[in-house]
Design an enzyme around this catalytic site. Sequence first.
Site, PDB file in Angstrom:
ATOM      1  N   VAL A  47     -21.621 -27.614 -18.228  1.00  0.00           N
ATOM      2  CA  VAL A  47     -22.207 -26.950 -17.063  1.00  0.00           C
ATOM      3  C   VAL A  47     -22.919 -25.684 -17.518  1.00  0.00           C
ATOM      4  O   VAL A  47     -22.350 -24.858 -18.236  1.00  0.00           O
ATOM      5  CB  VAL A  47     -21.119 -26.591 -16.037  1.00  0.00           C
ATOM      6  N   LYS A  48     -24.169 -25.547 -17.122  1.00  0.00           N
ATOM      7  CA  LYS A  48     -24.946 -24.365 -17.512  1.00  0.00           C
ATOM      8  C   LYS A  48     -25.051 -23.405 -16.328  1.00  0.00           C
ATOM      9  O   LYS A  48     -25.430 -23.802 -15.219  1.00  0.00           O
ATOM     10  CB  LYS A  48     -26.352 -24.769 -17.979  1.00  0.00           C
ATOM     11  N   VAL A  49     -24.717 -22.140 -16.583  1.00  0.00           N
ATOM     12  CA  VAL A  49     -24.779 -21.113 -15.535  1.00  0.00           C
ATOM     13  C   VAL A  49     -25.589 -19.924 -16.063  1.00  0.00           C
ATOM     14  O   VAL A  49     -25.643 -19.693 -17.277  1.00  0.00           O
ATOM     15  CB  VAL A  49     -23.373 -20.632 -15.109  1.00  0.00           C
ATOM     16  N   ALA A  79     -26.215 -29.326 -18.163  1.00  0.00           N
ATOM     17  CA  ALA A  79     -26.795 -29.549 -16.834  1.00  0.00           C
ATOM     18  C   ALA A  79     -26.617 -28.260 -16.041  1.00  0.00           C
ATOM     19  O   ALA A  79     -25.488 -27.777 -15.884  1.00  0.00           O
ATOM     20  CB  ALA A  79     -26.088 -30.707 -16.139  1.00  0.00           C
ATOM     21  N   THR A 114     -30.829 -29.250 -20.700  1.00  0.00           N
ATOM     22  CA  THR A 114     -31.792 -29.432 -19.610  1.00  0.00           C
ATOM     23  C   THR A 114     -31.748 -28.195 -18.722  1.00  0.00           C
ATOM     24  O   THR A 114     -30.846 -27.365 -18.824  1.00  0.00           O
ATOM     25  CB  THR A 114     -31.484 -30.670 -18.752  1.00  0.00           C
TER      26      THR A 114
END
Length: 217
Positions: free
Chosen positions: A82-84, A56, A27
């Site tokens: 966790v998306k960065v 996310a 997402t």
Amino acid sequence: MKLFLDSADTKEIASLAATGLVDGVTTNPSLAAKTGKPLFEALRTICDLVPGSVSAEVTALETESMIAEGRKLAKIAANITVKVPLTWDGLKACRVLSSEGLKVNVTLCFSPNQALLAAKAGASFISPFIGRLDDCGNDGMGLIREIRLIYDNYGFPTEILAASIRHPTHVRDAAMAGADVATMPPAIFRQLISHPLTDKGLAAFLEDWKKSGQTIL
């Protein structure tokens, strides 16, 4: 190769997850905003629908805030990744979050050097955007092959997640280039099974069976 859905639409995800062929979901803030649902509510639902990674994305741009957001997102469910973004702040956040045992997806990758840095920062996934590169006249699939070679040369465990998939051919080519994952919109996932000769062949088989007058049950 793992197949992920690039969507925050819980109804679409539920429908396709029922096939047993969806390995995870990615997402981003744009996809989440389109649903009109509270972010955490949608993410909890998605995490219940699929067994694998659910990316996310943080919305902060500064390292400490990214870390704080990442920790909060990770508490939603055990399968949150966790998306960065692939910035210096993002890589520093990746280093900290991955050292705490969290999975991190470093996104918006457009070069082999960026992918190398992400792997060294401890990324669980690197997301090269092949479609956007193609749109600019560059070779998106070539980037997948280059990253594959670099990671194999040094034994980096970071998984290559082919993103910005535009059509089913991208999925095929990513698999042939050695991508570990391909993430795609639900519409493209549905197209993977389609071929006119399959439909034609099935129609012929059923017509012949009907003429025989037999039944199995």
